[in-house]
Design a protein around this motif. Structure first.
Motif, short mmCIF file in Angstrom:
data_model
loop_
_atom_site.label_atom_id
_atom_site.label_comp_id
_atom_site.label_asym_id
_atom_site.label_seq_id
_atom_site.Cartn_x
_atom_site.Cartn_y
_atom_site.Cartn_z
N ARG B 2 0.84 -1.20 0.00
CA ARG B 2 0.00 0.00 0.00
C ARG B 2 0.88 1.26 0.00
O ARG B 2 1.69 1.46 0.89
N ILE B 3 0.68 2.06 -1.03
CA ILE B 3 1.45 3.29 -1.15
C ILE B 3 0.54 4.48 -0.85
O ILE B 3 -0.55 4.59 -1.42
N GLY B 4 0.99 5.33 0.03
CA GLY B 4 0.22 6.53 0.35
C GLY B 4 0.80 7.73 -0.39
O GLY B 4 2.00 7.95 -0.35
N VAL B 5 -0.09 8.45 -1.09
CA VAL B 5 0.37 9.68 -1.76
C VAL B 5 -0.25 10.85 -1.02
O VAL B 5 -1.47 10.94 -0.89
N TYR B 6 0.60 11.73 -0.53
CA TYR B 6 0.12 12.88 0.23
C TYR B 6 0.43 14.15 -0.54
O TYR B 6 1.58 14.41 -0.89
N PHE B 7 -0.63 14.88 -0.81
CA PHE B 7 -0.51 16.09 -1.62
C PHE B 7 -0.61 17.27 -0.68
O PHE B 7 -1.60 17.45 0.03
N CYS B 8 0.43 18.04 -0.62
CA CYS B 8 0.44 19.21 0.26
C CYS B 8 -0.03 20.41 -0.55
O CYS B 8 0.53 20.73 -1.59
N ARG B 9 -1.05 21.07 -0.04
CA ARG B 9 -1.57 22.24 -0.78
C ARG B 9 -0.69 23.47 -0.53
O ARG B 9 -0.77 24.46 -1.23
N CYS B 10 0.13 23.37 0.48
CA CYS B 10 1.01 24.48 0.88
C CYS B 10 0.17 25.75 1.06
O CYS B 10 0.52 26.82 0.57
N GLY B 11 -0.95 25.58 1.73
CA GLY B 11 -1.82 26.72 2.02
C GLY B 11 -2.33 27.41 0.77
O GLY B 11 -2.58 28.61 0.78
N GLY B 12 -2.45 26.66 -0.31
CA GLY B 12 -2.95 27.25 -1.55
C GLY B 12 -1.86 27.55 -2.56
O GLY B 12 -2.12 27.65 -3.76
N ILE B 13 -0.62 27.66 -2.09
CA ILE B 13 0.48 28.00 -3.01
C ILE B 13 0.60 26.93 -4.10
O ILE B 13 0.80 27.25 -5.27
N ILE B 14 0.46 25.68 -3.70
CA ILE B 14 0.54 24.60 -4.69
C ILE B 14 -0.83 24.38 -5.34
O ILE B 14 -0.95 24.29 -6.56
N SER B 15 -1.89 24.35 -4.51
CA SER B 15 -3.20 23.96 -5.04
C SER B 15 -3.84 25.03 -5.92
O SER B 15 -4.78 24.74 -6.67
N GLU B 16 -3.35 26.25 -5.87
CA GLU B 16 -3.85 27.27 -6.80
C GLU B 16 -3.44 26.95 -8.23
O GLU B 16 -4.07 27.35 -9.18
N LYS B 17 -2.30 26.28 -8.36
CA LYS B 17 -1.77 26.02 -9.68
C LYS B 17 -2.05 24.59 -10.14
O LYS B 17 -2.24 24.31 -11.31
N ILE B 18 -2.03 23.69 -9.15
CA ILE B 18 -2.19 22.27 -9.48
C ILE B 18 -3.54 21.81 -8.93
O ILE B 18 -3.79 21.91 -7.73
N ARG B 19 -4.40 21.32 -9.82
CA ARG B 19 -5.77 20.98 -9.40
C ARG B 19 -5.79 19.62 -8.70
O ARG B 19 -5.45 18.59 -9.29
N GLU B 20 -6.20 19.68 -7.46
CA GLU B 20 -6.16 18.49 -6.60
C GLU B 20 -6.99 17.34 -7.17
O GLU B 20 -6.53 16.19 -7.20
N GLU B 21 -8.21 17.65 -7.62
CA GLU B 21 -9.08 16.59 -8.11
C GLU B 21 -8.49 15.91 -9.34
O GLU B 21 -8.56 14.70 -9.51
N ALA B 22 -7.90 16.73 -10.21
CA ALA B 22 -7.28 16.18 -11.42
C ALA B 22 -6.08 15.30 -11.07
O ALA B 22 -5.81 14.29 -11.72
N VAL B 23 -5.39 15.69 -10.03
CA VAL B 23 -4.25 14.88 -9.58
C VAL B 23 -4.75 13.53 -9.08
O VAL B 23 -4.23 12.48 -9.45
N ARG B 24 -5.81 13.55 -8.28
CA ARG B 24 -6.40 12.30 -7.77
C ARG B 24 -6.81 11.40 -8.94
O ARG B 24 -6.52 10.21 -8.94
N ALA B 25 -7.46 12.01 -9.92
CA ALA B 25 -7.92 11.25 -11.08
C ALA B 25 -6.72 10.68 -11.84
O ALA B 25 -6.73 9.52 -12.26
N GLY B 26 -5.69 11.49 -11.99
CA GLY B 26 -4.51 11.07 -12.74
C GLY B 26 -3.77 9.92 -12.08
O GLY B 26 -3.07 9.15 -12.74
N LEU B 27 -3.91 9.82 -10.78
CA LEU B 27 -3.18 8.77 -10.05
C LEU B 27 -3.96 7.46 -9.97
O LEU B 27 -3.41 6.43 -9.59
#
Lengths: 145, 652
Positions: B2-27
């Motif tokens: 079992r591999i855990g992928v943890y996406f840090c939004r960095c308080g929006g700094i990352i998630s403003e540019k990288i769409r979290e839902e699309a990342v989930r779908a892509g993985l």
């Protein structure tokens, strides 16, 4: 209708201490570079087995860039110079495989040179965009068995 | 797995540019058993708590973190893994902030690249091996090479912490160069007075029992590695028992042989048995074997007969070879002065009135060759002293750098000459004047305000010519517009500070690199200024570059501090597991790796005829891994399999 523009895929090998830190610097300074540039971190460019470069071309890269510490700055004394030697030899092999040497670049980027990092990869992408996709792909078995 | 992928939004700094839902779908289809979660600030206390709990709750076995640069937080998250009961090396970070969010135009492109990075990290981490840190026992003793200000400060600090320091000093006395100077810049403090308490502390203080002082000794070999060095030391005989001698010097009075005294730069003579100068410590005479009649085969025993304590002078003493253990080494071998004879126009060594700053220090000193009497001029009124700055400095033909201390020395001389021979005219010939620092301009201002002191800028050292004319030195300065001449009774040259003699030999036996000037090179001149490029070998003082006493003492203190904080008795040395490993069954014993390893970590096992890695010396650079023609060397954590998987996934 126009054809979608060719966007070259690049693999960059960066050492932990200088060029990877330089990439972090480019990030912190928000200096943009093309999106299909991917960096692989190694502790030292001396770790870069020429096989990795061949592997990158075999898997679909149109260009490879090795970014080392400036001579004299290597965290491991001289790994950057080993990388330089291997790169020179590798260019000969790539030539025989029909891969032009412009597609496999070696340069020095320090931890402070975020701008240079972006400029080097930007320039590489521009040149390969003009040159087009890699005409031949080396067999995946090339290199180590 | 079992591999855990943890996406840090960095308080929006990352998630403003990288769409979290699309990342989930892509993985979604990347690995069979994937657990994906996101958090605002993973590096915060709250974030780390969440991560630790989530890892346990979901039975995660390998971890991918999409966040900032691993250079920033890889060690943070490794500690979280350890806390959660996972091996810390079963982690891979995807640098989606510095390498994607901050540098990629357009959300779509950034998100797609983030998916490629995270997929590559998932592929890579599935191939990671759990690695264990090894520990070894260490020797807490410290070897200090050089008994000048930096070395003694380091030794004393180590001794005061209750730890043993062994000081190996090449000359018969301790204190380095400054004990030869009567007064020191910037405050004209008396050199011996300032240093003697330190020397006394080393010789007789409370911590003296923890210091083993070996004078007339040199390191001739160093084996081993950080935590466990074995040094070989050659000790030349002093021929006098330091523990019995009372320093009365009756031996020196009786001695019939003498020659030029190198401690006074040949400006006076010394007996075959004597001390270098009055007040030198330890106050025990020594015999110069080349001068001594007895040691040259003659019958003389004058010193032994004059000595009031029988058995103290030991003419049959021989050289000793010692072997000792140390966990760390401090190199504090000091510096020298640029040989001004390499600039022939200056007449050093030829003209009687031309001296270097070091020689002039001895002429000013009460324990020097003239007893501190300064004779300037031919007796008819005060004479002229010319002080030449920047001798061999700021000049690509000699040394490009500014030594940074010579101006202060020159202005100190200004004051001392003024005090000893009032009315003397002093001319400062300089290229640049450098007196930075809160206390350091005082002497300069004094010289500037002095009516008998003049300043004259010269274009370059090659433009100076000094000749003897009617018993005086005539200095010719060839300016672009014409030639200026200055007559002086005495010329003092202030040469560039250069590496000490023998630095090259010492560096090669310690296998520590020198910089392009021949000074010992630091791991990092700014952030790691006392660590050499070799683990466990520290640097202090002017062996690193031109330095004044304050800086040298500071470096000595810093080196001791670094050692005391890292090399602790009873604490075992932790070895980072990212090293090379040789698979003996695949190794053909070709030796390619041995020649390549910059840290001498690769040895050859002659019995099995295979290469072997020292886990202590190996720094994990991987140069040998890339070079091995048989693929017999694995680079821990940077295996061929992991790297090629990453490449493949990035391109898929």
């Amino acid at each position: 209708m126009t054809e979608p523009a060719f966007e070259p895929r690049i693999i960059g090998f960066l050492c932990n201490w200088c060029s990877y830190a330089g990439a972090d610097k480019a990030g912190a300074a928000q200096v943009p570079y093309p999106p299909h540039v991917h960096f692989v971190r190694v502790m030292c460019t001396g770790r870069i087995d020429p096989h990795f470069v061949l592997q990158a071309f075999a898997q679909g890269a149109d260009g490879v860039v090795i970014l080392a510490c400036h001579p004299g700055d290597c965290h491991y004394k001289e790994g950057n110079l080993r990388a330089l030697q291997r790169h020179r030899l590798l260019l000969r092999l790539l030539g025989q495989l029909g891969i032009g040497e412009e597609r496999c670049r070696f340069d020095y980027v320090s931890a402070a040179e975020g701008d240079k990092l972006a400029a080097v990869v930007g320039d590489l992408v521009k040149m390969i965009r003009a040159a087009g996709p890699l005409p031949v792909r080396p067999e995946q078995e090339i290199g180590r068995d | 797995m079992r591999i855990g992928v943890y996406f840090c939004r960095c308080g929006g700094i990352i998630s403003e540019k990288i769409r979290e839902e699309a990342v989930r779908a892509g993985l979604a289809a990347v690995a069979a058993d994937l657990h994906v979660a996101a958090f605002d600030f993973l590096c915060s206390e709250e974030g780390k708590g969440f991560l630790a709990q989530d890892l346990r709750e979901h039975g995660v076995e390998r971890v991918v973190i999409g966040a900032c640069s691993p250079r920033e937080h890889e060690s943070t998250f490794r500690r979280v893994l350890t806390g959660a009961g996972l091996n810390p090396f079963l982690l891979q970070m995807a640098n989606v902030r510095e390498q994607i969010a901050w540098v990629t135009d357009g959300e779509g492109e950034a998100t797609a690249k983030a998916v490629r990075y995270l997929r590559a990290a998932v592929r890579r981490v599935s191939l990671h091996q759990p690695l264990l840190k090894k520990e070894i026992a260490v020797c807490p003793e410290v070897l200090v090479i050089g008994g000048g200000p930096a070395g003694l400060k380091a030794a004393l600090t180590i001794a005061q912490a209750g730890r043993k320091a062994i000081v190996v000093e090449k000359s018969p006395i301790i204190g380095g160069l400054p004990v030869r100077y009567e007064e020191l810049f910037p405050t004209l403090e008396c050199g011996p007075c300032m240093l003697e308490p330190v020397l006394d502390e080393v010789l007789h203080g409370e911590a003296a029992a923890n210091i083993e002082l070996l004078t007339l000794a040199e390191v001739t070999g160093l084996k081993g590695f950080y935590g466990n060095f074995t040094a070989t030391i050659r000790r030349r005989p002093r021929y006098v028992d330091g523990t019995a001698c009372i320093g009365c010097l009756q031996c020196a009075e009786a001695c019939p042989a003498s020659a030029a005294n190198p401690f006074n730069y040949g400006l006076s003579e010394r007996k075959a048995i004597s001390v270098p100068f009055d007040g030198a410590l330890p106050n025990v005479p020594f015999i110069e074997p080349g001068l001594c009649l007895h040691l040259s085969g003659e019958e003389c025993r004058a010193c032994r007969e004059a000595c009031p304590l029988e058995g103290t002078i030991r003419l049959d003493e021989g050289e000793e070879l010692l072997e000792l253990q140390a966990g760390a080494v401090v190199v504090a071998t000091g510096a020298g002065l640029y040989d001004s004879r390499a600039i022939p126009g200056l007449g050093h060594g030829i003209l009687p009135g031309v001296h270097t700053a070091a020689e002039f220090e001895r002429l000013l000193a009460a324990n020097g060759p003239t007893g501190g009497e300064l004779a300037i001029g031919a007796g008819e009124g005060p004479g002229t002293v010319a002080i030449v700055h920047c001798v061999g400095s700021l000049d690509p033909a000699h040394r490009e750098y500014c030594s940074g201390i010579c101006c202060q020395v020159a202005f100190k001389f200004n004051q001392l000459i003024r005090k000893k021979v009032p009315g003397t005219r002093i001319v400062h010939l300089f290229r640049e004047i450098v007196v930075a620092g809160k206390e350091d301009s005082f002497l300069y201002h004094q010289a500037r305000q002095d009516e008998d002191t003049v300043f004259c800028r010269y274009p370059e050292i090659g433009a100076l010519g000094i000749r003897l004319e009617d018993g005086r030195m005539v200095i010719e300065i060839r300016h672009q517009g014409g030639t200026e001449t200055i007559a002086a009774d005495l010329v003092v040259l202030c040469p560039a500070v250069v590496p000490a003699e023998g630095s090259g030999e010492l560096a090669s036996l310690l296998e520590t690199p020198l910089d392009r000037w021949g000074f010992f090179e630091e791991m990092h001149g700014r952030v790691d200024p006392v660590q050499s490029k070799v683990k466990g070998i520290y640097l202090a003082g002017s062996c690193q570059g031109p330095m004044d006493i304050r800086q040298a003492m500071g470096q000595g203190l810093a080196a001791a501090g670094a050692i005391l904080s890292r090399l602790v008795p009873g604490r075992r040395l932790e070895l980072p597991p990212i090293t090379a490993v040789v698979a003996a069954d695949r190794c053909s014993g070709c030796g390619v790796c041995q020649g390549l390893c910059p840290f001498k970590a690769m040895t050859f096992d002659p019995e099995r005829r295979v290469a072997a890695v020292s886990e202590v010396l190996c720094q994990g650079c991987g140069t040998c891994v890339a070079a091995c023609p048989a693929g017999a060397i694995t680079g821990n954590h940077f295996t061929d399999a992991a790297i090629t998987a990453e490449i493949e996934a990035l391109l898929s």
